[in-house]
Design an enzyme around this catalytic site. Structure first.
Site, PDB file in Angstrom:
ATOM      1  N   ASP A  14       0.812  -1.222   0.000  1.00 22.11           N
ATOM      2  CA  ASP A  14       0.000   0.000   0.000  1.00 22.11           C
ATOM      3  C   ASP A  14       0.843   1.268   0.000  1.00 22.11           C
ATOM      4  OD1 ASP A  14      -2.290  -1.661   0.203  1.00 22.11           O
ATOM      5  OD2 ASP A  14      -1.934  -1.807   2.355  1.00 22.11           O
ATOM      6  N   LYS A  17       2.106   2.072  -5.211  1.00 20.08           N
ATOM      7  CA  LYS A  17       2.822   1.607  -6.414  1.00 20.08           C
ATOM      8  C   LYS A  17       2.010   1.838  -7.683  1.00 20.08           C
ATOM      9  CE  LYS A  17       3.229  -2.453  -4.517  1.00 20.08           C
ATOM     10  NZ  LYS A  17       2.868  -2.129  -3.140  1.00 20.08           N
ATOM     11  N   GLY A  41      -4.025  -4.411  -4.398  1.00 21.26           N
ATOM     12  CA  GLY A  41      -5.024  -3.432  -4.816  1.00 21.26           C
ATOM     13  C   GLY A  41      -4.280  -2.194  -5.268  1.00 21.26           C
ATOM     14  N   HIS A  42      -4.138  -2.033  -6.564  1.00 25.19           N
ATOM     15  CA  HIS A  42      -3.374  -0.900  -7.089  1.00 25.19           C
ATOM     16  C   HIS A  42      -4.334   0.181  -7.581  1.00 25.19           C
ATOM     17  CE1 HIS A  42       0.242  -3.808  -7.774  1.00 25.19           C
ATOM     18  NE2 HIS A  42       0.065  -3.472  -6.524  1.00 25.19           N
ATOM     19  N   THR A  43      -4.244   1.345  -6.943  1.00 17.55           N
ATOM     20  CA  THR A  43      -5.198   2.417  -7.239  1.00 17.55           C
ATOM     21  C   THR A  43      -4.548   3.477  -8.128  1.00 17.55           C
ATOM     22  OG1 THR A  43      -6.166   2.038  -5.074  1.00 17.55           O
ATOM     23  CG2 THR A  43      -6.755   4.104  -6.153  1.00 17.55           C
ATOM     24  N   THR A 130      -5.561 -11.616   3.155  1.00 18.27           N
ATOM     25  CA  THR A 130      -6.628 -10.969   2.383  1.00 18.27           C
ATOM     26  C   THR A 130      -7.718 -11.974   1.979  1.00 18.27           C
ATOM     27  OG1 THR A 130      -5.486 -11.381   0.311  1.00 18.27           O
ATOM     28  CG2 THR A 130      -5.017  -9.283   1.402  1.00 18.27           C
ATOM     29  N   GLN A 224       2.476  -5.903  -3.313  1.00 22.82           N
ATOM     30  CA  GLN A 224       2.758  -5.943  -1.865  1.00 22.82           C
ATOM     31  C   GLN A 224       4.073  -5.190  -1.569  1.00 22.82           C
ATOM     32  OE1 GLN A 224       1.892  -9.346  -3.282  1.00 22.82           O
ATOM     33  NE2 GLN A 224      -0.143  -8.544  -3.011  1.00 22.82           N
ATOM     34  N   THR A 301      -9.619  -5.159   0.575  1.00 24.48           N
ATOM     35  CA  THR A 301     -10.515  -5.709   1.601  1.00 24.48           C
ATOM     36  C   THR A 301     -11.290  -4.629   2.361  1.00 24.48           C
ATOM     37  OG1 THR A 301      -8.733  -5.612   3.202  1.00 24.48           O
ATOM     38  CG2 THR A 301      -8.983  -7.685   2.011  1.00 24.48           C
ATOM     39  N   GLY A 302     -10.933  -3.369   2.185  1.00 23.76           N
ATOM     40  CA  GLY A 302     -11.606  -2.283   2.907  1.00 23.76           C
ATOM     41  C   GLY A 302     -11.180  -2.193   4.373  1.00 23.76           C
ATOM     42  N   LEU A 332       3.159  12.526   0.606  1.00 29.49           N
ATOM     43  CA  LEU A 332       3.806  13.560   1.424  1.00 29.49           C
ATOM     44  C   LEU A 332       2.763  14.510   2.017  1.00 29.49           C
ATOM     45  CD1 LEU A 332       6.631  14.778   2.227  1.00 29.49           C
ATOM     46  CD2 LEU A 332       6.216  16.447   0.410  1.00 29.49           C
ATOM     47  N   SER A 413       5.162  12.194  -4.567  1.00 36.50           N
ATOM     48  CA  SER A 413       3.736  12.268  -4.896  1.00 36.50           C
ATOM     49  C   SER A 413       3.038  13.157  -3.873  1.00 36.50           C
ATOM     50  CB  SER A 413       3.155  10.858  -4.892  1.00 36.50           C
ATOM     51  OG  SER A 413       1.766  10.934  -5.019  1.00 36.50           O
TER      52      SER A 413
HETATM   53  P1  IMP Z   1      -2.062 -12.777   1.744  1.00 40.16           P
HETATM   54  O1  IMP Z   1      -1.108 -12.197   0.763  1.00 40.16           O
HETATM   55  O2  IMP Z   1      -3.493 -12.567   1.384  1.00 40.16           O
HETATM   56  O3  IMP Z   1      -1.734 -14.195   2.064  1.00 40.16           O
HETATM   57  O4  IMP Z   1      -1.869 -11.978   3.129  1.00 40.16           O
HETATM   58  C1  IMP Z   1      -0.664 -12.061   3.894  1.00 40.16           C
HETATM   59  C2  IMP Z   1      -0.366 -10.716   4.542  1.00 40.16           C
HETATM   60  O5  IMP Z   1      -0.014  -9.788   3.526  1.00 40.16           O
HETATM   61  C3  IMP Z   1      -1.544 -10.105   5.285  1.00 40.16           C
HETATM   62  O6  IMP Z   1      -1.041  -9.365   6.383  1.00 40.16           O
HETATM   63  C4  IMP Z   1      -2.128  -9.135   4.271  1.00 40.16           C
HETATM   64  O7  IMP Z   1      -2.834  -8.084   4.871  1.00 40.16           O
HETATM   65  C5  IMP Z   1      -0.870  -8.648   3.577  1.00 40.16           C
HETATM   66  N1  IMP Z   1      -1.102  -8.213   2.206  1.00 40.16           N
HETATM   67  C6  IMP Z   1      -1.280  -8.992   1.115  1.00 40.16           C
HETATM   68  N2  IMP Z   1      -1.429  -8.238   0.008  1.00 40.16           N
HETATM   69  C7  IMP Z   1      -1.326  -6.969   0.406  1.00 40.16           C
HETATM   70  C8  IMP Z   1      -1.354  -5.730  -0.294  1.00 40.16           C
HETATM   71  O8  IMP Z   1      -1.494  -5.651  -1.507  1.00 40.16           O
HETATM   72  N3  IMP Z   1      -1.203  -4.611   0.479  1.00 40.16           N
HETATM   73  C9  IMP Z   1      -0.992  -4.673   1.809  1.00 40.16           C
HETATM   74  N4  IMP Z   1      -0.944  -5.805   2.502  1.00 40.16           N
HETATM   75  C10 IMP Z   1      -1.103  -6.944   1.811  1.00 40.16           C
END
Ligand code: IMP
Length: 424
Positions: A14, A17, A41-43, A130, A224, A301-302, A332, A413
């Site tokens: 988060d 990226k 989740g790339h915004t 997630t 990630q 996931t919100g 920033l 940014s």
């Molecule tokens: P998983 O990748 O769903 O197995 O989750 C493993 C850990 O990575 C958990 O703590 C998730 O919240 C975290 N995680 C997975 N993908 C993301 C992401 O895109 N952004 C932030 N945390 C992530």
């Protein structure tokens, strides 16, 4: 800046990226995603339109760019289809410029079922994943029980490999009335997707190597963050892939000479979703303020993100393990209203001061941060596009980070929109 760049997140994901890949994509011909799956989740915000992508490379928003999904990605074909529909709705044409490696392992409904049970079984040690089936899909891949895109093109083989899932996942699947346990249904749904996937499947490694020889520019997109890397991050509170630079090589089938620069994405403060150590976490009003101002809620996931100060010790570890050349600092502007900003420059671990992460990263759960206090700038930086137009204390903050990490800053940014950016 180097020509072919890898983009890696430097914290726990988060970092923003999506926006940076979208920006850098304007100078690239190819954008290739190398690991992870629909957990990402790339915004990207262009003018007033917001795009959230999970699997498809963020470069798809830029017209004409070729986007590739490498073998290191675990691909949920049903989420992928939803994402294609979303792109169509938004008027983005992906035809003839989106391709998938046939060696991608599939994330199938039963992986999510397995994950739900495993997370429950972990009880108080839950990773808080997630729930996108990522871990179980990578487990199958490494155990050589995975089902790959290529298997969809061989119906008998697909059937056989699905049948075998019943044997190895018996305790999860047999007797379950959850539709995700229904392998016949999964088979039928997959077969419907075969014609489309046949048009998308290409040899990603070959295509990228040829592109490099032709002098094309390639952006390698990670998902990630490095602290979630399964080998080098805060294991077991990690994701199941190599989020660091090595993942780009194995996840796309490229050699190290096809990377000219490693760009690390660093949020101006730190966030983390899910369980696991986070030494600079703020469970107070300042943490709440960062969450509100930064809109720190998961794009996938919100879930509310845990928020805290910048951790330069873990960032230095991440710069080293990736060989980061330059960093893009995001969000920033979220710090604009803070009179004082802290940065962690060492940890107190059981009474001893550590200026590097501990050998066993799980010990980070016992680390107390030692801070350096920097003055805030108490001025609106939103939308600033020139470094010299930033308040002096903001420039000092950025320079402090770059000096500490021994890297240059390539981008800052100052807002979610594409144009709210300083290119240094
Ligand atoms: P998983 O990748 O769903 O197995 O989750 C493993 C850990 O990575 C958990 O703590 C998730 O919240 C975290 N995680 C997975 N993908 C993301 C992401 O895109 N952004 C932030 N945390 C992530």
């Amino acid at each position: 800046m180097g020509k072919n760049k890898v983009i890696v997140g430097c914290q726990w994901g988060d970092e923003g990226k999506g926006k940076i890949v979208d920006l850098l994509a304007s100078d690239a011909d190819f954008i290739a995603r190398f690991q992870g799956g629909a957990n990402a989740g790339h915004t990207i915000v262009v003018d007033d339109t917001k795009y959230v992508l999970h699997l498809i490379p963020s470069g798809i928003i830029q017209p004409g760019k070729i986007c590739l999904i490498g073998n290191g990605v675990v691909l949920d074909p049903f989420t992928f289809m939803e994402e294609l529909e979303f792109l169509t709705e938004k008027g983005i044409d992906y035809k003839d410029r989106l391709f998938v490696s046939p060696a991608c392992n599939l994330v199938l409904p039963y992986h999510k079922l397995v994950e739900a049970v495993e997370e429950k079984n972990r009880g108080t040690f839950s990773i808080e994943t997630t729930k996108r089936g990522i871990g179980p899909a990578y487990v199958d891949k490494v155990a050589r029980n995975g089902i790959r895109v290529a298997d969809m093109f061989e119906p008998e083989r697909l059937k056989r490999r699905l049948e075998y899932q019943k044997v190895i996942k018996d305790k999860y699947l047999s007797g379950s009335d959850d539709e995700r346990a229904d392998l016949k249904r999964t088979y039928d749904e997959l077969m419907k997707l075969v014609p489309l996937f046949k048009t998308l499947a290409i040899d990603v490694s070959l295509r990228l190597n040829e592109a490099a020889k032709q002098g094309k520019t390639i952006l390698y997109e990670g998902a990630q963050g490095s602290m979630l890397d399964v080998d080098l991050g805060t294991y077991p509170f990690a994701t199941s892939s190599n989020t660091t630079v090595g993942g780009a090589l194995t996840g796309l089938g490229i050699g190290p000479k096809m990377i000219d620069e490693v760009v690390g994405i660093v949020k101006a403060y730190t966030t983390r979703v899910g369980a696991g150590p986070f030494p600079t976490e703020l469970v107070d009003d300042t943490g709440d303020k960062l969450r509100t101002l930064g809109d720190e809620f998961g794009a996938t996931t919100g879930r509310p993100r845990r928020c805290g100060w910048l951790d330069l010790v873990s960032l230095r570890h991440v710069v080293r393990i990736n060989g980061v050349d330059s960093i893009a600092i995001t969000k920033l502007d979220v710090l604009d209203e803070l009179p004082e900003i802290k940065v962690c420059t060492a940890y107190d671990l059981k009474g001893t001061v550590h200026s590097e992460v501990p050998l066993d990263l799980s010990e980070l759960s016992q680390a107390s941060p030692i801070y350096n206090n920097l003055p805030g700038w108490m001025a609106d930086t939103t939308g600033t596009t020139r470094f010299e137009d930033l308040p002096e204390n903001a420039r000092n903050y950025l320079n402090y980070i770059a000096d500490y990490l021994g890297v240059t800053i390539c981008i800052v940014s100052t807002g979610a929109k594409r144009k709210e950016t300083i290119v240094v």
